[in-house]
Design a protein around this motif. Structure first.
Motif, PDB file in Angstrom:
ATOM      1  N   VAL A 196       0.861  -1.182   0.000  1.00 46.74           N
ATOM      2  CA  VAL A 196       0.000   0.000   0.000  1.00 46.74           C
ATOM      3  C   VAL A 196       0.896   1.230   0.000  1.00 46.74           C
ATOM      4  CG1 VAL A 196      -1.784   1.286   1.237  1.00 46.74           C
ATOM      5  CG2 VAL A 196      -1.824  -1.225   1.247  1.00 46.74           C
ATOM      6  N   LEU A 197       0.695   2.108  -0.974  1.00 49.85           N
ATOM      7  CA  LEU A 197       1.504   3.319  -1.116  1.00 49.85           C
ATOM      8  C   LEU A 197       0.684   4.524  -0.673  1.00 49.85           C
ATOM      9  CD1 LEU A 197       2.902   2.635  -4.715  1.00 49.85           C
ATOM     10  CD2 LEU A 197       3.983   2.047  -2.538  1.00 49.85           C
ATOM     11  N   ASP A 198       1.157   5.233   0.337  1.00 51.25           N
ATOM     12  CA  ASP A 198       0.525   6.490   0.746  1.00 51.25           C
ATOM     13  C   ASP A 198       1.289   7.616   0.077  1.00 51.25           C
ATOM     14  OD1 ASP A 198      -1.138   8.280   1.993  1.00 51.25           O
ATOM     15  OD2 ASP A 198       0.010   8.333   3.851  1.00 51.25           O
ATOM     16  N   CYS A 199       0.660   8.258  -0.917  1.00 49.96           N
ATOM     17  CA  CYS A 199       1.352   9.216  -1.779  1.00 49.96           C
ATOM     18  C   CYS A 199       1.105  10.655  -1.338  1.00 49.96           C
ATOM     19  CB  CYS A 199       0.879   9.056  -3.223  1.00 49.96           C
ATOM     20  SG  CYS A 199       1.052   7.375  -3.852  1.00 49.96           S
ATOM     21  N   PRO A 200       2.062  11.545  -1.584  1.00 45.35           N
ATOM     22  CA  PRO A 200       1.847  12.958  -1.288  1.00 45.35           C
ATOM     23  C   PRO A 200       0.824  13.554  -2.247  1.00 45.35           C
ATOM     24  CG  PRO A 200       3.940  12.640  -2.421  1.00 45.35           C
ATOM     25  CD  PRO A 200       3.415  11.273  -2.104  1.00 45.35           C
ATOM     26  N   PRO A 201       0.071  14.573  -1.805  1.00 47.68           N
ATOM     27  CA  PRO A 201      -0.964  15.164  -2.661  1.00 47.68           C
ATOM     28  C   PRO A 201      -0.358  16.111  -3.694  1.00 47.68           C
ATOM     29  CG  PRO A 201      -0.926  16.253  -0.527  1.00 47.68           C
ATOM     30  CD  PRO A 201       0.082  15.144  -0.447  1.00 47.68           C
ATOM     31  N   SER A 202      -0.385  15.714  -4.962  1.00 49.87           N
ATOM     32  CA  SER A 202       0.137  16.574  -6.026  1.00 49.87           C
ATOM     33  C   SER A 202       0.052  15.856  -7.358  1.00 49.87           C
ATOM     34  CB  SER A 202       1.597  16.951  -5.759  1.00 49.87           C
ATOM     35  OG  SER A 202       2.433  15.807  -5.845  1.00 49.87           O
ATOM     36  N   PHE A 203       0.179  16.647  -8.435  1.00 48.44           N
ATOM     37  CA  PHE A 203       0.519  16.096  -9.736  1.00 48.44           C
ATOM     38  C   PHE A 203       2.042  16.123  -9.807  1.00 48.44           C
ATOM     39  CE2 PHE A 203      -3.488  17.189 -12.313  1.00 48.44           C
ATOM     40  CZ  PHE A 203      -3.898  15.865 -12.276  1.00 48.44           C
ATOM     41  N   SER A 204       2.664  15.022 -10.074  1.00 47.83           N
ATOM     42  CA  SER A 204       4.123  14.987 -10.071  1.00 47.83           C
ATOM     43  C   SER A 204       4.602  13.792 -10.872  1.00 47.83           C
ATOM     44  CB  SER A 204       4.655  14.889  -8.637  1.00 47.83           C
ATOM     45  OG  SER A 204       4.237  13.665  -8.043  1.00 47.83           O
ATOM     46  N   ARG A 205       5.898  13.752 -11.121  1.00 55.18           N
ATOM     47  CA  ARG A 205       6.477  12.588 -11.793  1.00 55.18           C
ATOM     48  C   ARG A 205       6.365  11.354 -10.902  1.00 55.18           C
ATOM     49  NH1 ARG A 205       9.571  13.653 -16.344  1.00 55.18           N
ATOM     50  NH2 ARG A 205       9.969  15.867 -16.756  1.00 55.18           N
ATOM     51  N   LEU A 206       6.470  11.579  -9.596  1.00 60.42           N
ATOM     52  CA  LEU A 206       6.297  10.464  -8.678  1.00 60.42           C
ATOM     53  C   LEU A 206       4.897   9.893  -8.797  1.00 60.42           C
ATOM     54  CD1 LEU A 206       7.161   8.627  -6.330  1.00 60.42           C
ATOM     55  CD2 LEU A 206       6.453  10.462  -4.765  1.00 60.42           C
ATOM     56  N   ALA A 207       3.878  10.770  -8.839  1.00 59.38           N
ATOM     57  CA  ALA A 207       2.497  10.301  -8.967  1.00 59.38           C
ATOM     58  C   ALA A 207       2.320   9.510 -10.256  1.00 59.38           C
ATOM     59  CB  ALA A 207       1.536  11.485  -8.932  1.00 59.38           C
ATOM     60  N   GLU A 208       2.911   9.983 -11.339  1.00 56.30           N
ATOM     61  CA  GLU A 208       2.806   9.268 -12.607  1.00 56.30           C
ATOM     62  C   GLU A 208       3.477   7.896 -12.512  1.00 56.30           C
ATOM     63  OE1 GLU A 208       4.390  11.807 -15.611  1.00 56.30           O
ATOM     64  OE2 GLU A 208       2.696  13.214 -15.534  1.00 56.30           O
ATOM     65  N   ALA A 209       4.629   7.832 -11.857  1.00 58.80           N
ATOM     66  CA  ALA A 209       5.319   6.549 -11.685  1.00 58.80           C
ATOM     67  C   ALA A 209       4.490   5.594 -10.845  1.00 58.80           C
ATOM     68  CB  ALA A 209       6.689   6.780 -11.049  1.00 58.80           C
ATOM     69  N   VAL A 210       3.840   6.130  -9.805  1.00 59.80           N
ATOM     70  CA  VAL A 210       3.006   5.299  -8.941  1.00 59.80           C
ATOM     71  C   VAL A 210       1.831   4.727  -9.729  1.00 59.80           C
ATOM     72  CG1 VAL A 210       1.353   5.407  -7.039  1.00 59.80           C
ATOM     73  CG2 VAL A 210       3.635   6.356  -6.746  1.00 59.80           C
ATOM     74  N   VAL A 211       1.168   5.574 -10.506  1.00 59.57           N
ATOM     75  CA  VAL A 211       0.007   5.113 -11.266  1.00 59.57           C
ATOM     76  C   VAL A 211       0.419   4.066 -12.301  1.00 59.57           C
ATOM     77  CG1 VAL A 211      -1.827   5.821 -12.849  1.00 59.57           C
ATOM     78  CG2 VAL A 211      -1.295   7.227 -10.866  1.00 59.57           C
ATOM     79  N   ARG A 212       1.571   4.222 -12.883  1.00 56.53           N
ATOM     80  CA  ARG A 212       2.063   3.228 -13.846  1.00 56.53           C
ATOM     81  C   ARG A 212       2.189   1.843 -13.194  1.00 56.53           C
ATOM     82  NH1 ARG A 212       4.454   4.608 -18.740  1.00 56.53           N
ATOM     83  NH2 ARG A 212       4.729   6.841 -19.125  1.00 56.53           N
ATOM     84  N   ASN A 213       2.609   1.806 -11.943  1.00 59.05           N
ATOM     85  CA  ASN A 213       2.925   0.537 -11.294  1.00 59.05           C
ATOM     86  C   ASN A 213       1.792  -0.049 -10.472  1.00 59.05           C
ATOM     87  OD1 ASN A 213       6.032  -0.225 -11.537  1.00 59.05           O
ATOM     88  ND2 ASN A 213       5.907   2.006 -11.458  1.00 59.05           N
TER      89      ASN A 213
END
Length: 250
Positions: free
Chosen positions: A121-138
């Motif tokens: 389970v990944l608790d992600c920071p609130p934002s549009f970011s490259r990290l968010a895109e990487a998380v959604v990919r995986n």
């Protein structure tokens, strides 16, 4: 190994509470679970009674110069481990941006965990970011908690549109209603009939409850100190719904 992310453009919508309680429910079901706190604010780390500190700097972990698996630590709950946050995670997006492919970078970090865990389970920071895109990919599923309000719906539209355009978020995003106050007419209406624009919306909604706020005081998931509360029951039902959805993932 299933990967579930909790993400929203906005903060203060119950994202971390959902991440902690869903991970705890999975662990209670006997599923070896890792909660990875990717938010520099370290709220999930705090709620599980741990210190927000990594032994190695994130830049070394993300450049794979140090084994990230050693950062995972046991919690006091069976089957639930934590990869804690660190204040230096605020620079994490820069580290992802420097990689040739953020999605591939995160994939390489996540894959070794499949030897020990059935769920991350990944608790992600609130934002549009490259990290968010990487998380959604995986991720197999990306859960997005929404407070019943027009601004939340607008944020959802932005998020869904962005990841659809990137062509890797379609059919992964799962909104659900959070912090529902049934004393408010709009909240009651959405809880009974969510807006049709919330594609893939989970049927379980999480009530606004003092017990959820107490998690930061008790530093524990609801199942540990208020297992019979309406909020704990809602997270239990949300986990059951999510688990069934994961079993039918494409």
């Amino acid at each position: 190994m299933h990967i579930v992310a909790l993400h929203n453009l906005k903060g203060g919508v119950g994202k971390t509470a959902a991440a902690v309680n869903l991970a705890a429910q999975a662990a209670e079901a006997g599923i070896p679970t890792l909660l990875w706190d990717l938010d520099a604010q370290a709220a999930a780390t705090w709620c599980l009674g741990a210190q927000a500190r990594l032994a190695k700097p994130p830049r070394k972990l993300f450049r794979r110069k140090a084994p990230i698996g050693r950062e995972a630590a046991r919690t006091q709950w069976d089957y639930l481990d934590l990869l804690p946050a660190d204040e230096s995670l605020r620079h994490l997006d820069d580290l992802v941006a420097k990689g040739k492919d953020g999605g591939r970078l995160l994939h390489g970090l996540l894959q070794p965990f499949s030897e020990n865990y059935a769920l991350v389970v990944l608790d992600c920071p609130p934002s549009f970011s490259r990290l968010a895109e990487a998380v959604v990919r995986n991720a197999d599923r990306v859960l997005c908690p929404l407070i019943p309000a027009p601004l939340s719906l607008n944020a959802w539209r932005q998020m869904a549109g962005h990841f659809d355009r990137k062509r890797y978020g379609r059919d992964k995003l799962r909104p659900f209603l959070s912090m529902v106050d049934r004393r408010r007419s709009l909240h009651r209406t959405w809880a009974e009939t969510p807006p049709t624009t919330l594609r893939g919306c989970l049927s379980t909604w999480i009530p606004y409850a003092t017990d959820v706020e107490r998690m930061s005081v008790r530093r524990a998931p609801l199942a540990a100190f208020a297992p019979r509360s309406p909020a704990a029951d809602a997270y239990r039902r949300l986990w059951t719904e999510l688990a069934e959805d994961l079993d039918t993932r494409p």
